[in-house]
Write an enzyme that holds these catalytic residues in place. Structure first.
Site, PDB file in Angstrom:
ATOM      1  N   LYS A 126     141.524  31.575  67.135  1.00  0.00           N
ATOM      2  CA  LYS A 126     141.088  32.679  66.262  1.00  0.00           C
ATOM      3  C   LYS A 126     140.402  33.703  67.147  1.00  0.00           C
ATOM      4  O   LYS A 126     139.876  33.358  68.211  1.00  0.00           O
ATOM      5  CB  LYS A 126     140.078  32.171  65.222  1.00  0.00           C
ATOM      6  CG  LYS A 126     139.914  33.086  64.038  1.00  0.00           C
ATOM      7  CD  LYS A 126     140.966  32.794  62.979  1.00  0.00           C
ATOM      8  CE  LYS A 126     140.966  33.766  61.842  1.00  0.00           C
ATOM      9  NZ  LYS A 126     141.853  33.308  60.759  1.00  0.00           N
ATOM     10  N   ASP A 166     143.948  38.958  59.853  1.00  0.00           N
ATOM     11  CA  ASP A 166     142.957  38.275  59.023  1.00  0.00           C
ATOM     12  C   ASP A 166     142.167  39.419  58.377  1.00  0.00           C
ATOM     13  O   ASP A 166     142.679  40.540  58.271  1.00  0.00           O
ATOM     14  CB  ASP A 166     142.064  37.351  59.872  1.00  0.00           C
ATOM     15  CG  ASP A 166     141.239  36.381  59.021  1.00  0.00           C
ATOM     16  OD1 ASP A 166     141.785  35.360  58.570  1.00  0.00           O
ATOM     17  OD2 ASP A 166     140.043  36.641  58.776  1.00  0.00           O
TER      18      ASP A 166
END
Ligand code: NDP
Ligand code: 2IT
Length: 446
Positions: A126, A166
């Protein structure tokens, strides 16, 4: 067992001080996976979980850029390369002012289990930045993305680490990031997912997370001989995940009564049907406006400023905005008002005490790492299409997505079945763990 879990968490906590979100995610996994490790000899004594909570690599870097007033701005960029036991690092990029190491480490840690559950070969990662895209012009966002990628490009690659979107990173940002990567590397590769369909993207990727959540919840309801027809559904958020969850719920006969953004929520007692959703998508995606505009347009809707939607009575709740947005008081109120199911579209939107209560009361509860895995699953399918240099049709991708969500549901049932209840938290954590742990054991102590 309680003592063993506590001593593990104390050790991890000491090494990761001031990282509450990361510790929250680790605690939830430890509480379900450590007992399993103790019952299964092959995992015992390998310190696998201790290795899994330590990122393989953390990159933090300066992102300097110039705004439209020609002022020099500085943000912080990150990429957490958490685990590559079953495939290259894979996971989104978040641009939001509250991004910090704790938030990205929790997301990267959850991503290991989620990606494992998808059945596809993807490790966990991430990244992102504390950059706030809100109120910035397109050229400012472009300059920021170009500066961000000018450092990030040396750490990623189609066989190494494949970022995606995201919160705050959608098709616009992925376009600018891809353009800069291609320019720096002089290579057209599938290094990012969520690309536009005319330049390597997959059909259904924009819809995948929201559709996937609803496919997963449909499976949960099926266990109880129920479905979405005429169910009142409360959704939070009004971004990518919330929008397509709402579209799918409506198409299955459910009635979406709430959506929200970080300023408040709207309650539409007549339901947010396809036409009204189109209007909402325009205000959020094109005008980049606030959700309060929806209530100005439709008289059937009321806007509640600075409130979340959980005090409204509903049958099914789908939190699709951000972490820790559904708290203990909200869970109590949902239960009191007759809610039968909570399906997480966002990552870790439900606090730990709220999850415990929902499970204790035997409410159907789907943790995000299972129910929102459709997004990264179709990212995996985008990577497969890029490698094949081929594109599948909408129907092909949608049917593969459905199949994957079904498989994830089966895995949760396999590892999470208890007397008269499926504990999806336990099921998802153990099923996700087993595949990665087996690969880590096979690959030795690295
Ligand atoms: P978007 O940026 O498209 O939308 C985010 C939505 O959440 C917006 O409505 C935003 O409101 C709201 N929001 C963001 N931060 C907060 C906050 N602190 N408090 C209240 N509301 C907030 O993001 P996505 O829809 O892509 O992501 C939503 C969630 O789903 C995240 O948890 C993400 O990690 C998760 N997720 C996303 C996937 C994807 O493929 N995109 C895949 C799997 C999970 P506002 O407009 O005011 O900012
Ligand atoms: O949280 C997530 O799974 C995502 N933001 C999607 C990640 C991806 O690589 O598609």
């Amino acid at each position: 067992m309680h003592k063993i879990v506590k001593s593990f968490l104390d050790e991890v906590g000491k090494r990761n001080q001031n990282e509450p979100e990361f510790m929250q995610a680790v605690t939830e996994v430890a509480e379900t996976v450590i007992p399993y490790i103790y019952q299964n000899e092959i995992y015992y004594g390998q310190n696998i979980l201790l290795r899994m909570v330590e990122p393989e690599r953390v990159v933090s870097f300066r992102v300097a850029w110039i705004d439209d007033q020609e002022e020099i701005r500085v943000n912080r960029g990150y990429r957490i390369e958490m685990n590559s036991a079953i495939g290259p690092y894979k996971g989104g990029l978040r641009f939001h002012p509250n991004v910090n190491l704790s938030v990205l480490k929790f997301l990267a840690f959850e991503q290991i289990f989620k990606n494992s559950l998808t059945t596809l070969p993807m490790g966990g990662g991430k990244g992102g930045s504390d950059f706030n895209p809100k109120g910035k012009t397109d050229t400012e966002v472009m300059r920021f993305c170009q500066s961000f990628m000018t450092e990030l490009f040396r750490h990623i690659g189609p066989n190494r680490d494949i970022p995606a979107g995201d919160i705050g990173v959608g098709s616009r940002e992925i376009g600018y990031l891809f353009g800069q990567y291609k320019r720096l590397k002089n290579e057209f590769t599938g290094v990012l997912t969520g690309k536009g369909v005319s330049w390597g993207g997959s059909l259904i990727r924009p819809e995948a997370t929201g559709y996937g959540v609803v496919y997963f919840v449909e499976k949960m309801l099926e266990q109880k001989n129920l479905n979405f027809k005429d169910k009142k559904v409360s959704i939070s958020g009004s971004g990518n995940v919330a929008q397509y969850a709402a579209e799918k719920v409506t198409s299955l006969g459910g009635k979406v009564i709430t959506m929200s953004d970080s300023s408040g929520f709207i309650l539409d007692k007549d339901g947010i049907d396809a036409e009204k959703l189109n209007f909402l998508m325009k205000i959020k995606n094109i005008d980049r406006e606030r959700i309060s505009k929806y209530a100005e347009k439709f008289p059937s809707a009321t806007y509640f400023q600075n409130r979340t939607p959980w005090r409204v009575g509903c049958d099914i709740a789908l939190p699709c905005a951000t972490q820790n947005e559904l708290q203990l008081v909200d869970a109590k109120s949902l239960i009191k008002n007759g809610c039968i199911c909570v399906g997480e579209g966002a990552n870790m939107p439900t606090t730990s005490d709220a999850i415990s209560l929902l499970i204790e009361k035997k409410i159907l509860f789907a943790p995000g790492k299972a129910s929102n895995a459709g997004g990264v699953a179709v990212s995996g399918l985008e990577m497969a299409q890029n490698s094949l240099r081929y594109n599948w049709s909408r129907e092909e991708v949608d049917s593969k997505l459905k199949e994957i969500m079904n498989e994830i549901h089966n895995s949760c049932v396999k590892y999470g079945s208890e007397k008269n209840y499926i504990n999806y938290v336990k099921g998802a954590n153990i099923a996700g763990f087993v595949k990665v742990a087996d690969a880590m054991i096979a690959q030795g102590v690295v």
